[in-house]
Design a protein around this motif. Structure first.
Motif, PDB file in Angstrom:
ATOM      1  N   GLN A 102      -6.672   2.804   1.631  1.00  0.00           N
ATOM      2  CA  GLN A 102      -7.064   2.425   0.950  1.00  0.00           C
ATOM      3  C   GLN A 102      -7.794   3.600  -0.046  1.00  0.00           C
ATOM      4  O   GLN A 102      -7.163   4.064  -0.985  1.00  0.00           O
ATOM      5  CB  GLN A 102      -7.166   0.629   0.093  1.00  0.00           C
ATOM      6  CG  GLN A 102      -6.392  -0.411   0.634  1.00  0.00           C
ATOM      7  CD  GLN A 102      -7.636  -1.548   0.615  1.00  0.00           C
ATOM      8  OE1 GLN A 102      -8.496  -1.408   0.840  1.00  0.00           O
ATOM      9  NE2 GLN A 102      -6.541  -2.120  -0.199  1.00  0.00           N
ATOM     10  N   LEU A 161      -2.479  -0.582  -6.045  1.00  0.00           N
ATOM     11  CA  LEU A 161      -3.809  -0.138  -5.083  1.00  0.00           C
ATOM     12  C   LEU A 161      -4.494  -1.788  -4.992  1.00  0.00           C
ATOM     13  O   LEU A 161      -5.613  -2.547  -4.611  1.00  0.00           O
ATOM     14  CB  LEU A 161      -4.893   0.631  -4.751  1.00  0.00           C
ATOM     15  CG  LEU A 161      -4.142   2.210  -4.397  1.00  0.00           C
ATOM     16  CD1 LEU A 161      -5.141   2.869  -4.995  1.00  0.00           C
ATOM     17  CD2 LEU A 161      -4.562   1.735  -2.945  1.00  0.00           C
ATOM     18  N   THR A 176      -3.022  -4.542  -3.576  1.00  0.00           N
ATOM     19  CA  THR A 176      -3.288  -5.030  -2.033  1.00  0.00           C
ATOM     20  C   THR A 176      -4.662  -5.277  -2.101  1.00  0.00           C
ATOM     21  O   THR A 176      -5.182  -6.276  -0.726  1.00  0.00           O
ATOM     22  CB  THR A 176      -3.387  -3.115  -1.067  1.00  0.00           C
ATOM     23  OG1 THR A 176      -4.552  -2.630  -1.683  1.00  0.00           O
ATOM     24  CG2 THR A 176      -2.337  -2.677  -1.009  1.00  0.00           C
ATOM     25  N   LEU A 178       0.712  -1.061   0.325  1.00  0.00           N
ATOM     26  CA  LEU A 178       0.069  -0.201   0.049  1.00  0.00           C
ATOM     27  C   LEU A 178       0.345   1.648   0.263  1.00  0.00           C
ATOM     28  O   LEU A 178       0.668   2.497  -0.571  1.00  0.00           O
ATOM     29  CB  LEU A 178      -0.864  -0.129   0.598  1.00  0.00           C
ATOM     30  CG  LEU A 178      -1.920   1.483   1.194  1.00  0.00           C
ATOM     31  CD1 LEU A 178      -2.887   1.046   0.088  1.00  0.00           C
ATOM     32  CD2 LEU A 178      -3.026   1.034   2.609  1.00  0.00           C
TER      33      LEU A 178
END
Length: 712
Positions: free
Chosen positions: A95, A41, A44, A24
């Protein structure tokens, strides 16, 4: 000293979340190009999906069953789940904070994600046609009432929950005649692009499909008033039982994959600001708790940005590709690949060097009239694998081809089932794995009838036989024709495919037979070197370090004065820097544009280094519950290359983070010139090719000059 004390160990689940946080960080780093930030992103999010489906699901199952045993660090399941939940909620919040910043910044590059209300009339007309021609035919509204219970929602599918009302006069089949409190579901079709591009003269405009469907829901619910709509996604338990002793493992695995799609719900993702009645309805219907609910400030399921990050026309928003270079040990060699391997051991470092030599070896073997047999283990392969094609061709050409396809490779089961069937149809002898063990070793054996007699050619690797991931994962592989290796790998395949006792291994160490003991002996040997007045040094590169038995041995070695450098990409349960215990241990993690995947082990052995490569991490599953292979690198030139590889990795001061005693990570301080190891390896691969080109040009010039001299 009691090295078993829980205060010396870190929780592996926390370690995994720390790893995902490092990924991240790459998305949050303003130096990372914008579309690459979207890709990180997506990674993750994909990682978190798997963590929820496996680790969190297993933990919830333990809590439900009443299991209350403490783990290595003293946490009970409920305590662990609570802390994991807190950390995961914080991760999701970060996020989406990152995502919204990146999307806002992309607008400056004329890449816009639109709301329906902001579209022009021409754009709305385009979407009107797109909906009726493409989306509407595949939508199926699912009413929920006394006769139609809450539907079984597919794992990880995106859906819309709808709350409706109707008048008593409505011409409906619903048993609910008062027209209130009606609910329905509409699944967002996964067979169509989630991100729809809208025509525009000067910009690239996009809209999410679920937003389009929301605007046209009245086409699905005639006679009803839509009171509220909200997107949601369920993540289900993927840890369903597998009967490995079933009469037909292939058929059982197909059933297993289907069952996994319908495991119990573990997590519910919903849009931020969703209607309260819809939220309560979903939570009650799915029997979830408050901590299982994730309200997100943006589009649900960030994995969709993986494909979008490759948007055409925006190369300046991505890293410059690190294109694989020709492998230096094979470059510009006109000889047969068998002659090259017969001459000396050879090494390839992926993805800086091309995967082509591995493919070429199997392809050449499939056509070579002297090749009698090919044997290979396959754990994960690509969707259109040239390796599979070459093996099938070899069988059709009359070679004896034996392939062990590990059907239990998690989340690759369906792919492997299809390949197993294809190989069998081609005439290959296919083995599906072993009961109770996953075959994770990466081995290729080719048996050839030559003038001197039967010769065996071997390829051993740290990574999968997957030409796609070989461009993204860092791995190392070795080719050899030495009889000692050939004999061991032959014996290994006899163990895998038939009834055979383990031999006295000449070169290999094999899990679950003797790999753990081999590592323990190698670590303890460094302690003996220190006791005898010599230097003791261990460098170990791997994906995960979890095994408490190995950690104890490392603590003992550190306490005895052995210097230990650990390069651990993901989970690490060892605590470095504890005075008197691990103050001689340093742990770093490299997280960059490529996935670190190679497992390399260096033992100084009193200034006479021993170097090994393997498919195995230092985890109980790799040492005790999988079939793994550890093989030595003996050629001095190859050893020098591996030592240089480890040295460069340890000197990385751009993408390296150093682990702290509390399990957190800090970026390595930059002293002097910046060194990003992955870029340096790519530079060195290009330099090696240029050097070989120069050597070839000089050799050609000398040959031409010699001919000219003879003519005169």
């Amino acid at each position: 000293m009691d090295y078993s004390d829980s205060k010396y160990y870190l929780n592996k689940q926390f370690g995994w979340l720390e790893f995902n946080n490092r990924v991240l960080e790459e998305a949050q780093d303003e130096r990372t190009p914008l579309l690459e930030r979207l890709k990180f992103l997506a990674i993750t999010a994909s990682n978190l999906d798997e963590f929820v489906m496996v680790t969190v699901a297993r933990l919830k199952d333990q809590i439900e069953s009443g299991y209350n045993k403490q783990d290595k660090v003293g946490l009970r399941p409920k305590e662990l789940f609570k802390e994991l939940s807190n950390r995961m909620h914080q991760m999701v919040k970060e996020q989406y904070g990152c995502l919204n910043y990146v999307l806002d910044t992309l607008e400056e590059e004329d890449i816009n994600f639109m709301e329906y209300k902001d579209l022009t009339e021409d754009q709305k007309e385009f979407l009107d046609n797109y909906f009726h021609d493409n989306i509407h035919p595949v939508l199926t509204p699912m009413a929920i009432d006394q006769s139609r219970p809450f539907p079984l929602i597919l794992n990880k599918s995106l859906n819309l929950a709808v709350r409706l009302t109707s008048s008593p006069e409505s011409n409906t089949l619903s048993p609910n005649k008062d027209g209130k409190g009606l609910f329905s579901m509409v699944r967002v079709p996964s067979i169509l692009p989630r991100i729809v591009e809208i025509p525009s003269d000067d910009k690239r405009n996009f809209i999410f499909m679920e937003k389009v469907i929301k605007e046209y829901l009245d086409k699905l619910f005639f006679g009803y008033t839509i009171e509220a709509v909200g997107a949601f996604r369920i993540t289900r338990n993927a840890e369903v039982s597998l009967d490995e002793e079933a009469q037909n493992l292939l058929v059982e695995m197909e059933r297993y994959v289907k069952r996994r799609k319908w495991g119990f719900p573990v997590r519910l993702e919903i849009e931020q600001g969703i209607d309260c009645q819809l939220k309560d309805f979903l939570v009650q219907s799915l029997d979830l708790n408050r901590e299982d609910i994730y309200e997100v400030a943006g589009p649900i399921d960030l994995t969709t940005f993986m494909g979008f990050s490759g948007l055409d026309g925006f190369d300046h928003l991505r890293y410059e590709p690190l294109l694989p270079q020709p492998a230096q040990d094979f470059y510009n060699k006109e000889e047969s690949i068998f002659d090259l391997i017969k001459e000396k051991d050879l090494l390839v470092h992926h993805p800086y060097e091309s995967f082509d030599p591995v493919i070429k070896l199997v392809q050449e073997a499939s056509e070579d009239s002297q090749v009698l047999a090919i044997k290979q283990t396959l754990y994960r392969v690509s969707g259109d694998s040239p390796i599979i094609e070459a093996l099938a061709q070899a069988a059709e050409n009359g070679k004896q081809v034996t392939v062990l396809v590990e059907l239990k490779a998690r989340f690759d089961e369906e792919n492997n089932i299809e390949w197993a069937k294809k190989l069998e149809k081609s005439g290959c002898h296919v083995v599906y794995g072993l009961v109770g063990l996953k075959v994770h070793s990466k081995l290729l054996l080719i048996v050839r009838d030559e003038e001197e007699g039967i010769r065996r050619y071997v390829h051993m690797s740290t990574g999968n036989y997957n030409d796609k991931t070989a461009k993204l994962y860092t791995d190392t592989g070795m080719f050899t024709a030495k009889e000692t290796f050939g004999s061991d790998v032959s014996a290994m395949f006899n163990l895998l495919t038939g009834y055979s006792s383990a031999p006295q291994w000449k070169k290999l160490a094999v899990a679950p037979l003797n790999l753990r003991d081999t590592f323990v002996k190698l670590i303890r040997n460094e302690v003996e070197q220190v006791k005898s007045g010599k230097e003791g040094h261990i460098i170990a590169k791997m994906n995960s370090l979890v095994d408490s038995g190995i950690i104890k041995e490392l603590y003992k070695a550190s306490s005895a004065g052995v210097k230990i450098d650990l390069i651990v990409r993901g989970m690490c349960c060892l605590k470095p820097g504890i005075e008197g215990v691990s103050d001689n241990i340093r742990v770093i993690s490299i997280v960059g544009r490529l996935l670190e995947h190679s497992r390399i082990f260096y033992f100084s052995n009193g200034a006479n280094p021993k170097i090994f490569m393997s498919s195995a991490d230092w985890r109980p599953r790799n040492l005790d519950r999988r079939v793994e292979a550890l093989f030595p690198v003996e050629d001095e030139d190859l050893k020098a290359r591996i030592i240089k590889l480890l040295d460069i990795t340890l000197r990385d001061n751009v993408k390296a983070r150093e682990q702290q005693p509390d399990g957190s990570y800090k970026r390595v301080e930059r002293d002097g010139v910046e060194l990003e190891s992955q870029l340096e390896f790519h530079r060195l691969a290009k330099k090696a090719v240029k050097k070989l080109d120069s050597t070839n040009i000089i050799a050609l010039f000398k040959q031409t000059s010699a001919r000219d001299t003879n003519i005169h």
